[in-house]
Write a protein that holds these residues in place. Structure first.
Motif, PDB file in Angstrom:
ATOM      1  N   LEU A  18       0.869  -1.350   0.231  1.00  0.00           N
ATOM      2  CA  LEU A  18      -0.255   0.443  -0.071  1.00  0.00           C
ATOM      3  C   LEU A  18       1.292   1.990  -0.001  1.00  0.00           C
ATOM      4  O   LEU A  18       0.507   2.338  -0.528  1.00  0.00           O
ATOM      5  CB  LEU A  18      -0.910  -0.157   1.168  1.00  0.00           C
ATOM      6  N   LEU A  19       2.129   1.539   0.174  1.00  0.00           N
ATOM      7  CA  LEU A  19       3.082   2.886   0.396  1.00  0.00           C
ATOM      8  C   LEU A  19       3.670   2.562  -0.568  1.00  0.00           C
ATOM      9  O   LEU A  19       3.370   1.645  -1.287  1.00  0.00           O
ATOM     10  CB  LEU A  19       3.858   2.499   1.405  1.00  0.00           C
ATOM     11  N   PRO A  20       3.378   4.292  -0.999  1.00  0.00           N
ATOM     12  CA  PRO A  20       3.971   4.841  -2.100  1.00  0.00           C
ATOM     13  C   PRO A  20       6.053   4.520  -1.879  1.00  0.00           C
ATOM     14  O   PRO A  20       5.904   3.973  -1.411  1.00  0.00           O
ATOM     15  CB  PRO A  20       4.285   6.284  -2.062  1.00  0.00           C
ATOM     16  N   ASN A  21       6.654   4.116  -3.616  1.00  0.00           N
ATOM     17  CA  ASN A  21       7.017   4.012  -3.299  1.00  0.00           C
ATOM     18  C   ASN A  21       8.553   4.850  -3.153  1.00  0.00           C
ATOM     19  O   ASN A  21       9.679   4.007  -2.760  1.00  0.00           O
ATOM     20  CB  ASN A  21       7.430   3.574  -5.295  1.00  0.00           C
ATOM     21  N   ALA A  22       8.353   5.740  -2.808  1.00  0.00           N
ATOM     22  CA  ALA A  22       9.089   7.010  -2.559  1.00  0.00           C
ATOM     23  C   ALA A  22      10.106   6.350  -1.452  1.00  0.00           C
ATOM     24  O   ALA A  22       9.789   6.734  -0.397  1.00  0.00           O
ATOM     25  CB  ALA A  22       9.328   8.340  -2.614  1.00  0.00           C
ATOM     26  N   LYS A  23      11.817   6.910  -1.170  1.00  0.00           N
ATOM     27  CA  LYS A  23      11.991   5.769  -0.619  1.00  0.00           C
ATOM     28  C   LYS A  23      12.042   6.998   1.031  1.00  0.00           C
ATOM     29  O   LYS A  23      11.613   6.544   2.194  1.00  0.00           O
ATOM     30  CB  LYS A  23      14.016   5.427  -0.735  1.00  0.00           C
ATOM     31  N   LYS A  24      11.829   7.918   0.566  1.00  0.00           N
ATOM     32  CA  LYS A  24      11.884   9.033   1.568  1.00  0.00           C
ATOM     33  C   LYS A  24       9.917   9.075   2.089  1.00  0.00           C
ATOM     34  O   LYS A  24      10.273   9.566   4.025  1.00  0.00           O
ATOM     35  CB  LYS A  24      12.138  10.723   1.418  1.00  0.00           C
ATOM     36  N   THR A  25       9.460   9.232   1.208  1.00  0.00           N
ATOM     37  CA  THR A  25       8.311   9.391   1.965  1.00  0.00           C
ATOM     38  C   THR A  25       7.916   7.781   2.822  1.00  0.00           C
ATOM     39  O   THR A  25       7.256   8.582   3.956  1.00  0.00           O
ATOM     40  CB  THR A  25       7.353   8.356   0.973  1.00  0.00           C
ATOM     41  N   LYS A  26       8.286   6.360   2.728  1.00  0.00           N
ATOM     42  CA  LYS A  26       8.849   5.567   3.322  1.00  0.00           C
ATOM     43  C   LYS A  26       9.476   5.539   4.688  1.00  0.00           C
ATOM     44  O   LYS A  26       8.974   5.217   5.897  1.00  0.00           O
ATOM     45  CB  LYS A  26       9.073   4.031   2.097  1.00  0.00           C
ATOM     46  N   ALA A  27      10.287   6.372   4.530  1.00  0.00           N
ATOM     47  CA  ALA A  27      10.635   6.973   5.729  1.00  0.00           C
ATOM     48  C   ALA A  27      10.431   7.675   7.320  1.00  0.00           C
ATOM     49  O   ALA A  27      10.153   7.221   8.019  1.00  0.00           O
ATOM     50  CB  ALA A  27      12.592   7.641   5.227  1.00  0.00           C
ATOM     51  N   ILE A  28       9.724   8.922   6.508  1.00  0.00           N
ATOM     52  CA  ILE A  28       8.845   9.566   7.306  1.00  0.00           C
ATOM     53  C   ILE A  28       7.368   8.547   7.993  1.00  0.00           C
ATOM     54  O   ILE A  28       7.630   8.623   8.781  1.00  0.00           O
ATOM     55  CB  ILE A  28       7.771  10.626   6.224  1.00  0.00           C
ATOM     56  N   PHE A  29       7.143   7.841   7.007  1.00  0.00           N
ATOM     57  CA  PHE A  29       5.699   6.865   7.803  1.00  0.00           C
ATOM     58  C   PHE A  29       6.603   6.133   8.089  1.00  0.00           C
ATOM     59  O   PHE A  29       6.030   5.849   9.230  1.00  0.00           O
ATOM     60  CB  PHE A  29       5.908   5.884   6.348  1.00  0.00           C
ATOM     61  N   ALA A  30       7.832   5.675   8.129  1.00  0.00           N
ATOM     62  CA  ALA A  30       8.736   4.579   9.578  1.00  0.00           C
ATOM     63  C   ALA A  30       8.571   5.512  10.697  1.00  0.00           C
ATOM     64  O   ALA A  30       8.810   5.118  11.765  1.00  0.00           O
ATOM     65  CB  ALA A  30       9.808   3.934   9.072  1.00  0.00           C
TER      66      ALA A  30
END
Length: 168
Positions: A18-30
């Motif tokens: 479900l998460l977007p692919n952008a690494k920084k977006t994933k990092a913000i989510f985490a």
């Protein structure tokens, strides 16, 4: 389900990512997942992920990343305020709180996002290694129940538990 060990991903009931692919977006989510439901100032996130950029530029990119997370249809609640962002994951299963056997691989795929994020990740890994699963504020069902009531109530419950443990 939220997976923060090895590779950061979120899967829906169908098993689809479900998460977007952008690494920084994933990092913000985490980062928000591990913030324990507290309000995180937007400028702290900008400093964490875009520390070498102008704050205005970082805020603009952050706005887009948070917008992308808002579009994800999942059981968490993302609260966006003018100066803060809060992620309520109290109704989510998160692997790091359920599978506490190898905190060294926490956020492993996000290494190199930014120097400050890498340092924070190493501190989180050390914290997860030291914290028994039952003491984790998100894994604890009672603290999950009061998750939305803020840090004051959470601290009071933790203090009451400590006092009860001392008496036992």
């Amino acid at each position: 389900r939220i997976f923060l060990l090895e590779r950061v991903t979120v899967t829906g009931s169908t098993g689809k990512s479900l998460l977007p692919n952008a690494k920084k977006t994933k990092a913000i989510f985490a980062y928000l997942c591990l913030s324990g439901g507290r309000e995180v100032p937007r400028l702290d996130l900008v400093d964490m992920f875009w520390g070498r950029s102008r704050p205005e530029q970082g805020l603009d990119v952050l706005r887009h990343a948070v917008s992308d997370l808002t579009k994800v249809s999942a059981s968490w609640r993302l609260h966006r305020e003018r100066r803060t962002v809060t992620l309520d994951v109290s109704s989510c299963w998160i692997d790091v709180f359920e599978i506490a056997d190898n905190p060294d691989v926490l956020l492993k795929d996000l290494y190199g996002i930014s120097p400050r994020f890498d340092m924070w990740t190493m501190r989180e890994q050390a914290q997860q290694a030291r914290t028994p699963q039952s003491a984790n504020p998100i894994a604890d069902p009672l603290l999950q129940m009061i998750h939305g009531f803020g840090d004051t109530v959470r601290r009071e419950v933790e203090q009451l538990r400590a006092e009860a443990t001392e008496r036992a």
